[in-house]
Enzyme design. Structure first.
Site, PDB file in Angstrom:
ATOM      1  N   HIS A  58       0.841  -1.215   0.000  1.00  0.00           N
ATOM      2  CA  HIS A  58       0.000   0.000   0.000  1.00  0.00           C
ATOM      3  C   HIS A  58       0.870   1.256   0.000  1.00  0.00           C
ATOM      4  CE1 HIS A  58      -3.959  -2.008   0.645  1.00  0.00           C
ATOM      5  NE2 HIS A  58      -3.176  -2.965   1.106  1.00  0.00           N
ATOM      6  N   TYR A 326       4.022  -4.624   9.888  1.00  0.00           N
ATOM      7  CA  TYR A 326       3.871  -3.175   9.704  1.00  0.00           C
ATOM      8  C   TYR A 326       5.014  -2.442  10.405  1.00  0.00           C
ATOM      9  CZ  TYR A 326      -0.928  -4.007   7.962  1.00  0.00           C
ATOM     10  OH  TYR A 326      -2.028  -4.441   7.245  1.00  0.00           O
TER      11      TYR A 326
HETATM   12  C1  HEM Z   1      -0.457 -11.476   7.223  1.00  0.00           C
HETATM   13  C2  HEM Z   1      -1.184 -10.595   6.541  1.00  0.00           C
HETATM   14  C3  HEM Z   1      -0.688  -9.198   6.186  1.00  0.00           C
HETATM   15  C4  HEM Z   1       0.577  -8.702   6.162  1.00  0.00           C
HETATM   16  C5  HEM Z   1       1.852  -9.417   6.490  1.00  0.00           C
HETATM   17  C6  HEM Z   1       0.492  -7.309   5.770  1.00  0.00           C
HETATM   18  C7  HEM Z   1       1.571  -6.464   5.628  1.00  0.00           C
HETATM   19  C8  HEM Z   1       1.511  -5.102   5.412  1.00  0.00           C
HETATM   20  C9  HEM Z   1       2.633  -4.191   5.433  1.00  0.00           C
HETATM   21  C10 HEM Z   1       4.069  -4.607   5.678  1.00  0.00           C
HETATM   22  C11 HEM Z   1       2.177  -2.938   5.235  1.00  0.00           C
HETATM   23  C12 HEM Z   1       2.991  -1.636   5.200  1.00  0.00           C
HETATM   24  C13 HEM Z   1       2.931  -1.022   6.619  1.00  0.00           C
HETATM   25  C14 HEM Z   1       3.675   0.275   6.788  1.00  0.00           C
HETATM   26  O1  HEM Z   1       4.793   0.458   6.269  1.00  0.00           O
HETATM   27  O2  HEM Z   1       3.156   1.148   7.533  1.00  0.00           O
HETATM   28  C15 HEM Z   1       0.748  -3.049   5.052  1.00  0.00           C
HETATM   29  C16 HEM Z   1      -0.087  -1.990   4.834  1.00  0.00           C
HETATM   30  C17 HEM Z   1      -1.445  -2.104   4.757  1.00  0.00           C
HETATM   31  N1  HEM Z   1      -2.194  -3.265   4.855  1.00  0.00           N
HETATM   32 FE1  HEM Z   1      -1.531  -5.102   5.224  1.00  0.00          FE
HETATM   33  N2  HEM Z   1      -0.824  -6.981   5.579  1.00  0.00           N
HETATM   34  C18 HEM Z   1      -1.578  -8.111   5.816  1.00  0.00           C
HETATM   35  C19 HEM Z   1      -2.937  -8.215   5.745  1.00  0.00           C
HETATM   36  C20 HEM Z   1      -3.781  -7.166   5.550  1.00  0.00           C
HETATM   37  C21 HEM Z   1      -5.208  -7.221   5.668  1.00  0.00           C
HETATM   38  C22 HEM Z   1      -5.999  -8.479   6.071  1.00  0.00           C
HETATM   39  C23 HEM Z   1      -5.678  -5.969   5.398  1.00  0.00           C
HETATM   40  C24 HEM Z   1      -7.072  -5.436   5.408  1.00  0.00           C
HETATM   41  C25 HEM Z   1      -8.164  -6.149   5.604  1.00  0.00           C
HETATM   42  C26 HEM Z   1      -4.537  -5.117   5.130  1.00  0.00           C
HETATM   43  C27 HEM Z   1      -4.602  -3.774   4.819  1.00  0.00           C
HETATM   44  C28 HEM Z   1      -3.516  -2.928   4.739  1.00  0.00           C
HETATM   45  C29 HEM Z   1      -3.630  -1.495   4.529  1.00  0.00           C
HETATM   46  C30 HEM Z   1      -4.921  -0.703   4.350  1.00  0.00           C
HETATM   47  C31 HEM Z   1      -2.330  -0.987   4.547  1.00  0.00           C
HETATM   48  C32 HEM Z   1      -1.915   0.481   4.394  1.00  0.00           C
HETATM   49  C33 HEM Z   1      -1.899   1.138   5.785  1.00  0.00           C
HETATM   50  C34 HEM Z   1      -1.507   2.606   5.706  1.00  0.00           C
HETATM   51  O3  HEM Z   1      -2.205   3.358   5.005  1.00  0.00           O
HETATM   52  O4  HEM Z   1      -0.520   2.988   6.348  1.00  0.00           O
HETATM   53  N3  HEM Z   1      -3.408  -5.872   5.231  1.00  0.00           N
HETATM   54  N4  HEM Z   1       0.364  -4.363   5.151  1.00  0.00           N
END
Ligand code: HEM
Length: 334
Positions: A58, A326
């Protein structure tokens, strides 16, 4: 590009897991000493490349702000401070999928979009991090890592069956998520968002219930055809949000879908039926973009486990892995 004789289009797969616009395969290094979340972030960085200052997933987004006004029914579900009647300030980041910072908003890989909400409380804050797709491809962090690795190992010359064909052949829910269409919305504010992981909500009488968040747009849901989306400028969703907020607030209804007896509360692939009861938590009203948006995005770090009294994690194993991943991504983008 989807090769004609691929059993499963690679783009479909990447799109479905909210991960991807890569065109080449990536070899896996053996890193047994690293935690699963760290290996996940490593694999994301291989898939999308390293982009200093940007999120590993994202990466492209826009930050706005407004107010959350809780509904009367909110306090019956949880004693959390932002659900007790008084409005609180909120910061929201909408995002495209993938770790590619310049991904065009209208291409299929940019879906599902994300929505991250921070509620500013009298003391501290709390977050909700949701996606514009109901359900997740896998139930465990180990399977998420295996899925990302299978994608990364499926280069153009991978022998058949390819790693991703093998993975999807043995994970029917992932195959289902991959093959479900995820149309591009007309606006970040015209699509619904789903928190696929369950939480435990406890009210002031100690009554605890399992539920999952949904953020439903007050504006009518509106999506584009594939042709319409393909013709849109690269930043059309980002630009549209600023234009929309200049004319008036964009509102979302925050609700919680309650689990019924027997519903899986530890498996994000198990979508609960639509007839499950919901509780209104309140209206999120977004009024303006945050100034110095790039700097604001870099400074922000959302975490699905940034919680308050009255809301606890369920046993869904994705939650702890998400929180750890995250934090790792945050450290890498500083
Ligand atoms: C094991 C499952 C998941 C992993 C390992 C993962 C991993 C990540 C990582 C590494 C980031 C970047 C975080 C940052 O640098 O601040 C991220 C962002 C994000 N993820 Fe996931 N994610 C997973 C599942 C999900 C799920 C289930 C959702 C929603 C239902 C989701 C929604 C998002 C969103 C919306 C962002 C952006 C947040 C922002 O705007 O700062 N992710 N994810």
């Amino acid at each position: 590009m989807i090769r004609e004789n691929d059993r499963y289009g690679r783009r479909e797969i990447l799109r479905a897991i909210g991960a991807a616009s890569l065109l080449g395969g990536v070899a896996r290094g053996d890193e047994p000493e690293k935690s699963v979340p760290e290996q996940i972030v490593d694999t994301m960085n291989k898939l999308f490349g390293k982009h200093p200052g940007f999120r590993s997933a994202h990466a492209k987004g826009i930050v706005c702000e407004g107010e959350f006004v809780p509904a009367l029914s909110a306090s019956t579900l949880s004693r959390a401070p932002h659900l007790q009647g008084k409005p609180v300030r909120a910061t929201v980041r909408f995002s495209d999928s993938t770790g590619t910072p310049n991904i065009p908003d209208g291409i299929p890989d940019a879906s599902p979009h994300g929505m991250a909400v921070r509620f500013h409380l009298p003391a501290g804050s709390t977050d909700i991090v949701v996606n514009a797709f109901n359900g997740f491809a896998v139930a465990t962090p180990e399977d998420f890592l295996a899925l990302l690795r299978a994608i990364s190992e499926t280069g153009p010359n991978a022998p058949k069956p390819t790693p991703i064909e093998k993975f999807l052949g043995s994970h029917p829910q992932a195959l289902k998520v991959v093959t479900t269409p995820k149309p591009t919305p007309a606006s970040f504010a015209t699509e619904p968002y789903f928190g696929v992981n369950a939480f435990v909500f406890t009210n002031k009488d100690g009554k605890a219930r399992y539920g999952r968040y949904q953020l439903r747009p007050e504006a009518a849901e509106k999506f584009l055809t594939a042709d319409e989306a393909a013709k849109k400028p690269a930043n059309f969703l980002i630009d549209e949000l600023g234009d929309r907020l200049a004319k008036g607030p964009a509102k979302f209804r925050l609700i919680v879908q309650l689990a019924a007896e027997g519903d899986r509360v530890d498996d994000a692939t198990a979508v609960w039926p639509d007839d499950r009861p919901t509780i209104e938590l309140g209206i999120l009203s977004l009024t303006k973009l945050v100034a110095n948006n790039d700097a604001a995005q870099r400074a922000l770090a959302f975490d699905p486990l940034h919680l308050v009294d009255g809301i606890e994690a369920s046993d869904d194993p994705l939650l702890a892995a998400r929180s750890a991943a995250y934090a790792i991504s945050r450290r890498r983008r500083k």
